[in-house]
Design a protein around this motif. Structure first.
Motif, PDB file in Angstrom:
ATOM      1  N   THR A 137      45.038  -3.577  41.270  1.00  0.00           N
ATOM      2  CA  THR A 137      44.949  -2.481  40.308  1.00  0.00           C
ATOM      3  C   THR A 137      45.506  -0.669  40.743  1.00  0.00           C
ATOM      4  O   THR A 137      45.920   0.036  40.851  1.00  0.00           O
ATOM      5  CB  THR A 137      43.837  -2.065  39.092  1.00  0.00           C
ATOM      6  N   LEU A 138      44.281  -1.093  42.220  1.00  0.00           N
ATOM      7  CA  LEU A 138      44.462   0.379  42.778  1.00  0.00           C
ATOM      8  C   LEU A 138      46.038   0.501  43.891  1.00  0.00           C
ATOM      9  O   LEU A 138      46.745   1.467  43.937  1.00  0.00           O
ATOM     10  CB  LEU A 138      43.657   0.044  43.847  1.00  0.00           C
ATOM     11  N   ARG A 139      46.792  -0.688  43.722  1.00  0.00           N
ATOM     12  CA  ARG A 139      47.890  -0.687  44.222  1.00  0.00           C
ATOM     13  C   ARG A 139      49.333  -0.149  42.374  1.00  0.00           C
ATOM     14  O   ARG A 139      49.669   0.271  43.243  1.00  0.00           O
ATOM     15  CB  ARG A 139      48.971  -1.997  44.167  1.00  0.00           C
ATOM     16  N   ARG A 140      48.921  -0.448  41.811  1.00  0.00           N
ATOM     17  CA  ARG A 140      49.813   0.519  40.683  1.00  0.00           C
ATOM     18  C   ARG A 140      49.178   1.635  40.452  1.00  0.00           C
ATOM     19  O   ARG A 140      49.961   2.541  39.402  1.00  0.00           O
ATOM     20  CB  ARG A 140      49.151  -0.725  39.538  1.00  0.00           C
ATOM     21  N   LEU A 141      48.656   2.466  41.290  1.00  0.00           N
ATOM     22  CA  LEU A 141      47.622   3.595  40.990  1.00  0.00           C
ATOM     23  C   LEU A 141      48.881   4.703  41.805  1.00  0.00           C
ATOM     24  O   LEU A 141      48.737   6.093  42.253  1.00  0.00           O
ATOM     25  CB  LEU A 141      46.420   3.837  41.646  1.00  0.00           C
ATOM     26  N   VAL A 142      49.421   4.050  42.720  1.00  0.00           N
ATOM     27  CA  VAL A 142      50.125   4.691  43.664  1.00  0.00           C
ATOM     28  C   VAL A 142      51.388   5.135  43.128  1.00  0.00           C
ATOM     29  O   VAL A 142      51.921   4.729  42.694  1.00  0.00           O
ATOM     30  CB  VAL A 142      50.715   3.904  44.307  1.00  0.00           C
ATOM     31  N   PRO A 143      52.185   6.407  43.542  1.00  0.00           N
ATOM     32  CA  PRO A 143      52.665   7.082  42.335  1.00  0.00           C
ATOM     33  C   PRO A 143      54.253   6.716  42.363  1.00  0.00           C
ATOM     34  O   PRO A 143      55.100   6.997  42.185  1.00  0.00           O
ATOM     35  CB  PRO A 143      53.382   9.024  43.499  1.00  0.00           C
ATOM     36  N   GLU A 144      54.410   5.621  43.266  1.00  0.00           N
ATOM     37  CA  GLU A 144      56.063   5.123  43.614  1.00  0.00           C
ATOM     38  C   GLU A 144      56.002   3.591  42.167  1.00  0.00           C
ATOM     39  O   GLU A 144      56.880   2.915  42.691  1.00  0.00           O
ATOM     40  CB  GLU A 144      56.231   4.249  44.567  1.00  0.00           C
ATOM     41  N   SER A 145      54.185   3.267  42.418  1.00  0.00           N
ATOM     42  CA  SER A 145      54.245   2.576  41.299  1.00  0.00           C
ATOM     43  C   SER A 145      55.416   2.265  40.075  1.00  0.00           C
ATOM     44  O   SER A 145      54.804   3.189  39.224  1.00  0.00           O
ATOM     45  CB  SER A 145      52.628   1.821  40.699  1.00  0.00           C
ATOM     46  N   THR A 146      55.692   1.477  39.514  1.00  0.00           N
ATOM     47  CA  THR A 146      56.491   1.385  38.630  1.00  0.00           C
ATOM     48  C   THR A 146      55.558   0.739  37.388  1.00  0.00           C
ATOM     49  O   THR A 146      56.033   0.365  36.340  1.00  0.00           O
ATOM     50  CB  THR A 146      57.841   0.881  38.681  1.00  0.00           C
ATOM     51  N   TRP A 147      54.487   0.156  37.108  1.00  0.00           N
ATOM     52  CA  TRP A 147      53.665  -0.637  36.724  1.00  0.00           C
ATOM     53  C   TRP A 147      52.459  -0.778  36.414  1.00  0.00           C
ATOM     54  O   TRP A 147      50.994  -0.266  37.314  1.00  0.00           O
ATOM     55  CB  TRP A 147      54.053  -2.491  36.476  1.00  0.00           C
ATOM     56  N   PRO A 148      52.051   0.602  35.721  1.00  0.00           N
ATOM     57  CA  PRO A 148      50.567   0.986  35.252  1.00  0.00           C
ATOM     58  C   PRO A 148      50.149   0.227  34.970  1.00  0.00           C
ATOM     59  O   PRO A 148      50.268  -0.021  34.125  1.00  0.00           O
ATOM     60  CB  PRO A 148      51.520   2.653  34.844  1.00  0.00           C
ATOM     61  N   PRO A 149      48.693   0.250  35.007  1.00  0.00           N
ATOM     62  CA  PRO A 149      47.352  -0.411  35.394  1.00  0.00           C
ATOM     63  C   PRO A 149      47.722  -0.553  33.282  1.00  0.00           C
ATOM     64  O   PRO A 149      47.346   1.049  33.129  1.00  0.00           O
ATOM     65  CB  PRO A 149      46.563  -0.320  35.685  1.00  0.00           C
ATOM     66  N   LYS A 150      47.018  -1.110  32.762  1.00  0.00           N
ATOM     67  CA  LYS A 150      46.600  -0.794  31.174  1.00  0.00           C
ATOM     68  C   LYS A 150      44.645  -1.131  31.393  1.00  0.00           C
ATOM     69  O   LYS A 150      44.143  -1.541  32.244  1.00  0.00           O
ATOM     70  CB  LYS A 150      46.865  -2.156  30.370  1.00  0.00           C
ATOM     71  N   ARG A 151      44.403  -0.226  30.030  1.00  0.00           N
ATOM     72  CA  ARG A 151      42.757  -0.082  29.892  1.00  0.00           C
ATOM     73  C   ARG A 151      41.700  -1.763  30.735  1.00  0.00           C
ATOM     74  O   ARG A 151      40.930  -1.237  30.539  1.00  0.00           O
ATOM     75  CB  ARG A 151      42.563   1.177  28.428  1.00  0.00           C
ATOM     76  N   ARG A 152      42.419  -1.995  29.927  1.00  0.00           N
ATOM     77  CA  ARG A 152      41.981  -3.798  29.694  1.00  0.00           C
ATOM     78  C   ARG A 152      41.639  -4.394  30.847  1.00  0.00           C
ATOM     79  O   ARG A 152      40.513  -5.028  30.570  1.00  0.00           O
ATOM     80  CB  ARG A 152      42.404  -4.924  28.577  1.00  0.00           C
ATOM     81  N   VAL A 153      41.946  -3.375  31.731  1.00  0.00           N
ATOM     82  CA  VAL A 153      41.708  -5.166  32.936  1.00  0.00           C
ATOM     83  C   VAL A 153      39.964  -3.990  33.712  1.00  0.00           C
ATOM     84  O   VAL A 153      38.902  -4.836  34.160  1.00  0.00           O
ATOM     85  CB  VAL A 153      42.167  -3.587  34.748  1.00  0.00           C
TER      86      VAL A 153
END
Length: 305
Positions: free
Chosen positions: A86-102
């Motif tokens: 999830t922290l990885r998906r928070l980086v600016p270049e991530s194309t897969w934003p995390p979902k609230r259900r996490v």
């Protein structure tokens, strides 16, 4: 003839529906058994990290490089994996934003204080990146802290509105005051927990939530549960504040608690007063229903007005 066939056909459908419902019930019971007897938190398929996200060992995240394969002490591998992904998906270049259900999944599955601290760090990053939460997220936080008897994380979030931007509602705050009172009755830190009860009561105004009967009731109940001399003094002050009004905001449970403690202190006149007040105000027992949420995760449970 047709009517007989229709009856047979209808009975067949009913029997099949009954079998299916029993199967569903057995499946749900089995799932609950696994959930409460296993230390492994099962990550739903829709939430599992992609293989390429964790295949390289050390992963770049918003908190630096982390290794998903080496969880810290007292944190299970599956929660650590979810946290790193999830922290990885928070980086600016991530194309897969995390979902609230996490967040919800981690709160529901946390079993240690360390796992709850991990979720707190994730929540901080979540809100700093302006990702959304709901009333349900905040309520699940309060329940997780109560379940693990670890009040500090939720208090910290409530008191720092800028960083955590939580969305408490009256039901959540009242429940948490009662939890603090119950914990204070069993803890050597009763005075600190008593102070926390009054901090939560003061936060109603901070979050633009009007004080109601549940708020005053939970406050008085918590003081009576802690039951030190200072707690009893505050219980009397808080109750008299609302009982002096033309329409007191108080609950039957709070008046019963005041009556019980008065009897223990040999204050029979005070006990009789609280008993008579409960009859005169015609108060009803609080609803035992669990808090329910609408499709948009706003609280809709009745009996908490």
């Amino acid at each position: 003839m047709h009517s007989i066939r229709a009856q047979v056909w209808t009975r067949g459908l009913a029997a099949a529906a009954l079998r299916n419902s029993r199967a569903v019930t057995r499946t749900m019971a089995a799932a609950k058994f696994v959930r409460f007897t296993s230390t492994e938190a099962v990550i739903p398929k829709s939430m599992q990290p992609r293989p390429e996200e964790l295949s390289q060992g050390v992963t770049k995240t918003v908190l630096g490089d982390l290794d998903a394969s080496t969880p810290p002490a007292n944190i299970r591998p599956e929660l650590w994996t979810m946290y790193v992904a999830t922290l990885r998906r928070l980086v600016p270049e991530s194309t897969w934003p995390p979902k609230r259900r996490v967040l919800h999944w981690m709160l529901l599955n946390a079993e240690t204080r360390e796992e709850l601290d991990l979720t707190l760090t994730l929540t901080e990053q979540w809100r700093m990146h302006m990702l959304p939460i709901t009333q349900a997220t905040t309520h699940l936080w309060s329940q997780a802290c109560a379940r693990l008897k670890y009040p500090e994380p939720f208090m910290r979030m409530l008191l720092d509105r800028w960083k955590y931007r939580q969305l408490p509602v009256a039901q959540t705050l009242a429940m948490y005051m009662r939890f603090l009172g119950t914990m204070g009755a069993e803890s050597e830190a009763s005075e600190e927990l008593l102070d926390d009860v009054f901090k939560v009561f003061a936060l109603y105004e901070y979050y633009d939530i009007p004080h109601n009967a549940q708020a005053y009731g939970a406050l008085v109940e918590a003081c009576c549960d802690i039951n030190t001399e200072e707690a009893w003094r505050r219980a009397l002050v808080a109750s008299e504040e609302t009982l002096a009004e033309d329409t007191p905001m108080i609950t039957l449970e709070a008046l019963n608690a005041l009556e019980r403690r008065s009897v223990e202190r040999n204050e029979s006149e005070m006990a009789g007063r609280y008993r008579d007040l409960a009859k005169r105000l015609d108060l009803k027992p609080a609803s035992k229903k669990e808090v329910q949420f609408d499709d948009d995760s706003t609280i809709s449970s009745p009996g908490f007005d």
